[in-house]
Design an enzyme around this catalytic site. Sequence first.
Site, PDB file in Angstrom:
ATOM      1  N   HIS A 152     -32.837  -9.011 -16.039  1.00 48.49           N
ATOM      2  CA  HIS A 152     -31.984  -8.701 -17.188  1.00 48.49           C
ATOM      3  C   HIS A 152     -30.663  -8.071 -16.798  1.00 48.49           C
ATOM      4  O   HIS A 152     -29.647  -8.307 -17.425  1.00 48.49           O
ATOM      5  CB  HIS A 152     -32.750  -7.840 -18.196  1.00 48.49           C
ATOM      6  CG  HIS A 152     -33.663  -8.681 -19.025  1.00 48.49           C
ATOM      7  ND1 HIS A 152     -34.983  -8.419 -19.205  1.00 48.49           N
ATOM      8  CD2 HIS A 152     -33.433  -9.844 -19.666  1.00 48.49           C
ATOM      9  CE1 HIS A 152     -35.530  -9.370 -19.933  1.00 48.49           C
ATOM     10  NE2 HIS A 152     -34.609 -10.248 -20.220  1.00 48.49           N
ATOM     11  N   ARG A 180     -31.116 -13.163 -29.448  1.00 50.31           N
ATOM     12  CA  ARG A 180     -32.404 -12.687 -28.925  1.00 50.31           C
ATOM     13  C   ARG A 180     -32.844 -11.476 -29.729  1.00 50.31           C
ATOM     14  O   ARG A 180     -32.403 -10.352 -29.462  1.00 50.31           O
ATOM     15  CB  ARG A 180     -32.258 -12.296 -27.448  1.00 50.31           C
ATOM     16  CG  ARG A 180     -32.003 -13.466 -26.501  1.00 50.31           C
ATOM     17  CD  ARG A 180     -31.889 -12.962 -25.068  1.00 50.31           C
ATOM     18  NE  ARG A 180     -32.049 -13.998 -24.079  1.00 50.31           N
ATOM     19  CZ  ARG A 180     -31.039 -14.552 -23.391  1.00 50.31           C
ATOM     20  NH1 ARG A 180     -29.802 -14.179 -23.601  1.00 50.31           N
ATOM     21  NH2 ARG A 180     -31.285 -15.485 -22.492  1.00 50.31           N
ATOM     22  N   ARG A 209     -33.509 -16.344 -32.991  1.00 51.28           N
ATOM     23  CA  ARG A 209     -34.805 -16.665 -32.403  1.00 51.28           C
ATOM     24  C   ARG A 209     -35.826 -15.613 -32.818  1.00 51.28           C
ATOM     25  O   ARG A 209     -35.517 -14.415 -32.798  1.00 51.28           O
ATOM     26  CB  ARG A 209     -34.675 -16.705 -30.879  1.00 51.28           C
ATOM     27  CG  ARG A 209     -35.978 -17.008 -30.184  1.00 51.28           C
ATOM     28  CD  ARG A 209     -35.778 -17.228 -28.714  1.00 51.28           C
ATOM     29  NE  ARG A 209     -35.556 -15.972 -28.001  1.00 51.28           N
ATOM     30  CZ  ARG A 209     -35.324 -15.908 -26.680  1.00 51.28           C
ATOM     31  NH1 ARG A 209     -35.256 -17.029 -25.975  1.00 51.28           N
ATOM     32  NH2 ARG A 209     -35.147 -14.760 -26.093  1.00 51.28           N
ATOM     33  N   GLU A 263     -39.023 -24.844 -23.308  1.00 46.98           N
ATOM     34  CA  GLU A 263     -38.976 -24.056 -22.072  1.00 46.98           C
ATOM     35  C   GLU A 263     -40.280 -24.112 -21.285  1.00 46.98           C
ATOM     36  O   GLU A 263     -40.446 -23.415 -20.297  1.00 46.98           O
ATOM     37  CB  GLU A 263     -38.539 -22.608 -22.335  1.00 46.98           C
ATOM     38  CG  GLU A 263     -39.037 -21.975 -23.600  1.00 46.98           C
ATOM     39  CD  GLU A 263     -38.373 -20.628 -23.914  1.00 46.98           C
ATOM     40  OE1 GLU A 263     -37.493 -20.170 -23.182  1.00 46.98           O
ATOM     41  OE2 GLU A 263     -38.772 -20.034 -24.931  1.00 46.98           O
ATOM     42  N   ASN A 274     -33.797 -21.191 -18.427  1.00 50.55           N
ATOM     43  CA  ASN A 274     -34.316 -20.139 -17.536  1.00 50.55           C
ATOM     44  C   ASN A 274     -35.828 -20.284 -17.391  1.00 50.55           C
ATOM     45  O   ASN A 274     -36.366 -20.343 -16.295  1.00 50.55           O
ATOM     46  CB  ASN A 274     -34.019 -18.740 -18.084  1.00 50.55           C
ATOM     47  CG  ASN A 274     -32.564 -18.551 -18.426  1.00 50.55           C
ATOM     48  OD1 ASN A 274     -31.714 -19.252 -17.911  1.00 50.55           O
ATOM     49  ND2 ASN A 274     -32.275 -17.618 -19.309  1.00 50.55           N
ATOM     50  N   ASP A 275     -36.497 -20.342 -18.546  1.00 54.70           N
ATOM     51  CA  ASP A 275     -37.946 -20.474 -18.480  1.00 54.70           C
ATOM     52  C   ASP A 275     -38.356 -21.883 -18.071  1.00 54.70           C
ATOM     53  O   ASP A 275     -39.340 -22.054 -17.352  1.00 54.70           O
ATOM     54  CB  ASP A 275     -38.575 -20.100 -19.830  1.00 54.70           C
ATOM     55  CG  ASP A 275     -38.731 -18.598 -19.952  1.00 54.70           C
ATOM     56  OD1 ASP A 275     -39.192 -17.987 -18.970  1.00 54.70           O
ATOM     57  OD2 ASP A 275     -38.374 -18.038 -20.993  1.00 54.70           O
ATOM     58  N   ARG A 321     -38.981 -16.165 -12.327  1.00 57.50           N
ATOM     59  CA  ARG A 321     -37.527 -16.010 -12.457  1.00 57.50           C
ATOM     60  C   ARG A 321     -37.009 -14.651 -12.005  1.00 57.50           C
ATOM     61  O   ARG A 321     -35.809 -14.472 -11.838  1.00 57.50           O
ATOM     62  CB  ARG A 321     -37.068 -16.321 -13.895  1.00 57.50           C
ATOM     63  CG  ARG A 321     -37.719 -15.465 -14.944  1.00 57.50           C
ATOM     64  CD  ARG A 321     -37.489 -16.011 -16.341  1.00 57.50           C
ATOM     65  NE  ARG A 321     -36.317 -15.414 -16.972  1.00 57.50           N
ATOM     66  CZ  ARG A 321     -36.021 -15.578 -18.259  1.00 57.50           C
ATOM     67  NH1 ARG A 321     -36.772 -16.345 -19.032  1.00 57.50           N
ATOM     68  NH2 ARG A 321     -34.973 -15.003 -18.777  1.00 57.50           N
ATOM     69  N   CYS A 373     -29.439 -23.254 -24.093  1.00 60.02           N
ATOM     70  CA  CYS A 373     -28.988 -21.866 -24.248  1.00 60.02           C
ATOM     71  C   CYS A 373     -29.398 -20.966 -23.085  1.00 60.02           C
ATOM     72  O   CYS A 373     -29.303 -19.756 -23.180  1.00 60.02           O
ATOM     73  CB  CYS A 373     -29.473 -21.279 -25.566  1.00 60.02           C
ATOM     74  SG  CYS A 373     -31.255 -21.235 -25.695  1.00 60.02           S
TER      75      CYS A 373
HETATM   76  C1  PEP Z   1     -34.421 -19.295 -21.483  1.00 54.95           C
HETATM   77  O1  PEP Z   1     -35.583 -19.143 -21.138  1.00 54.95           O
HETATM   78  O2  PEP Z   1     -33.631 -20.090 -20.933  1.00 54.95           O
HETATM   79  C2  PEP Z   1     -33.872 -18.503 -22.586  1.00 54.95           C
HETATM   80  C3  PEP Z   1     -32.681 -18.737 -23.080  1.00 54.95           C
HETATM   81  O3  PEP Z   1     -34.658 -17.498 -23.056  1.00 54.95           O
HETATM   82  P1  PEP Z   1     -34.793 -16.053 -22.347  1.00 54.95           P
HETATM   83  O4  PEP Z   1     -33.851 -16.029 -21.183  1.00 54.95           O
HETATM   84  O5  PEP Z   1     -34.475 -15.053 -23.389  1.00 54.95           O
HETATM   85  O6  PEP Z   1     -36.229 -16.080 -21.943  1.00 54.95           O
HETATM   86 MG    MG Z   2     -36.956 -18.089 -22.475  1.00 52.39          MG
END
Ligand code: PEP
Ligand code: MG
Length: 754
Positions: free
Chosen positions: A362, A469, A505, A603, A626-627, A637, A674
């Site tokens: 983060h 988020r 979301r 994801e 990301n996920d 990650r 996203c």
């Molecule tokens: C992702 O997983 O790409 C995403 C946008 O959600 P987060 O990063 O909040 O898990």
């Molecule tokens: Mg995610």
Amino acid sequence: MLNVLRQIVQEVNEAQDLQEVLHLMVKRVSESISVEACSVYLADRRHNHFLLAASVGFLEGVDGKITIGFSEGLVGLVGEREEPINLSHANQHPRYRYYPETGEEKYQAFLGVPIIHQRRLVGILVIQQREPRRFDEGEVAFLVTISAQLAGIIAHGQIAGMVDELSNFDNQIHTTIRGVPAASGVGIGEVVVVYKQADLDTVPDRIIEDVPHEIMQFEKALADTRTDIERLKLRLEKTLLPEEQNLFDAYLSILDSKSLKADIIELIEEKHWAPYALRKIIKRQVHKFEAMEDLYLRERATDLIDLGQRVLANLQSETTTLQTYPQQTILVGDEVTASMLAEVPQESIVGVVSAKGSANSHVAILARAMGIPAVMGASGLPVYKLEGKCIIVDGYNGEVFTSPSQSMQIEFLRLAEEEKELYAGLSELRELRAETPDGMRIPLCANAGLVADIRPALQAGAEGVGLYRTEVPFMIRDRFPGEEEQYLIYRQLLESFAPKQVTIRTLDVGGDKMLPYFPIEEDNPYLGWRGIRVTLDHPEIFLVQLRAMLRASSGLNNLRVMFPMISSIQEVEEALRLLRQAHREVIDEGSPVLFPQTGVMIEVPSAVYQARSLMSKVDFASIGSNDLTQYLLAVDRNNPYVASMFDSLHPAVIGAIKVVIDAAHLQNKKVSLCGEMAGDPAAVIILLGLGIDMLSMNAHSLPRVKWIIRNFTVARAKQLFEEVKDLDHARDIRQHLEKALEDAGLGGLIRAGK
Ligand code: PEP
Ligand code: MG
């Protein structure tokens, strides 16, 4: 054997300086397997040699003095082969070479094992004996195990900086430390070391001027701790038996120990600040207790740590307010967190470096959002020696330069200046459309999580919010926010962007996103109770959130609701059922609001393969790269050990994105993306070529993505996709796309300078 191993590793972990760690290691190894000589060599890449760092069984005074070239002797051979070498008659080996200064010629038997961390050789561990014999399998296995443990310790910061200590780190020799690129840009500035509060393990060293004041602070902290313990004792007087109360007396007697206090004060008098002096002396004592065979005395080590933390907490309550940040601060820490970053005034911070963590932690996401160059997972970083030093952060290549020369400083200042100019130029794009030269509109939206994100998003020209988020406002509270609280937050957000659309979301907690007041204990959090799974199990939380969103959209009707972590059709059906229920309730209560557009996040691999059916249930999909990357590549990650394997340009990820976009388009539905990939210049070209309909990213990335879109035709992007689609390696795909960016005159987006 396991006990011996455990004890050695524990001792080594807690030792304070390099000499202590390595001496302890060689001593314990030689004792536990009864060999006459044990030595450890550390790889010094700057000089291409190994340095004898510690030894037993060699002549006195040789440690730190003998160097062996990387391709010299048997030690060099172990390094070249990266495997154990076990010889009964070392002197008969063609590579044998002895160093007369050590007196090692008397030894015949030789066993050397490499110390390797993440594929990188960090040293060599050797045992030797007079009697010619091959070491047995158990001894080899023991040494290999010790060296594997030691490698992690050396590289992971517990003793970070100590290799440099031997290699004259303090001699101001310029060093490059590699990590993971986490936020682009270059920064040059003065280091401020941050660390967990009241954590003895991470207290850095600081030099102080006002010794009497420091001693006074320390004595006050000691007295406060005494009062705390007495208060505890009193509170439990009725609950505990008299003998159990002795525990507190033991604590008090440690606190009153004259030698402990005197040792700490002695260090303060040498101008170390009190928290460090405390750390050093407590650790030394703990170490002594833990080495004891007597179980009772070993347990006293725990008391001592507990006491140490208490004194530290009291000390910090005196000292934390004193933190000031230089004009050009580079925040450095063993594990920098998002809140540590948030504490620095934005105008003062020019870089972030963390020894742990990855590009998806983060703090890295926050650094990108704030436009601050960041390097994560820089495990070789001598964190606690950097306070106040000048360093350079290269967020493009994931490199940190310590003790940079004058000419390097000038060069990097120039690059940083050029970058500022580049971004100043980009801000002129704000009013321009995100449209390719051949007429394709790609709306660019912002990701947000705090009300504070609204203004930068609007300033950057965001065409709405593509991902809000909601867990962020949940995370910064100490209980679940109520419906009214949530309503106010969502209303402000929807109003600020109306009539532009805002995609909110639903709560996505679990995995690495924890609510302090809702702990989830799992062995495998990323495969566990996360995202929609949690909220479907708690309709009382979910419905409140949905109602707050719907009410907030009343009269505006610019809300889109998106569900995270969808891995089955059933989850979407249930989520939609609850949304319909919430909508009916809100309407019945007299808030007129249209049923919002709904979407799913893609994801998880199962969602990729069911994209078609999923899309038939909702209005849109948004790819959470990301996920998706994490789950497709089976790469955590946030884990620095595998950070170099996390790449959203992996052919499998690109393939999955293509499946999703094609499935959605077959049903005339739109797909956005996203995740962090939306702000990665090379990835944007591929996404354009694949036909993405919308991108959502942190506000800071928005102008440069617009710049790319305005410079690449869809035709050219499609052609580039064709060129890379059969490449096997993410690295080659990236290289090809970055060359295309350079050729188009956009190289300033992927490296330092214009
Ligand atoms: C992702 O997983 O790409 C995403 C946008 O959600 P987060 O990063 O909040 O898990
Ligand atoms: Mg995610």
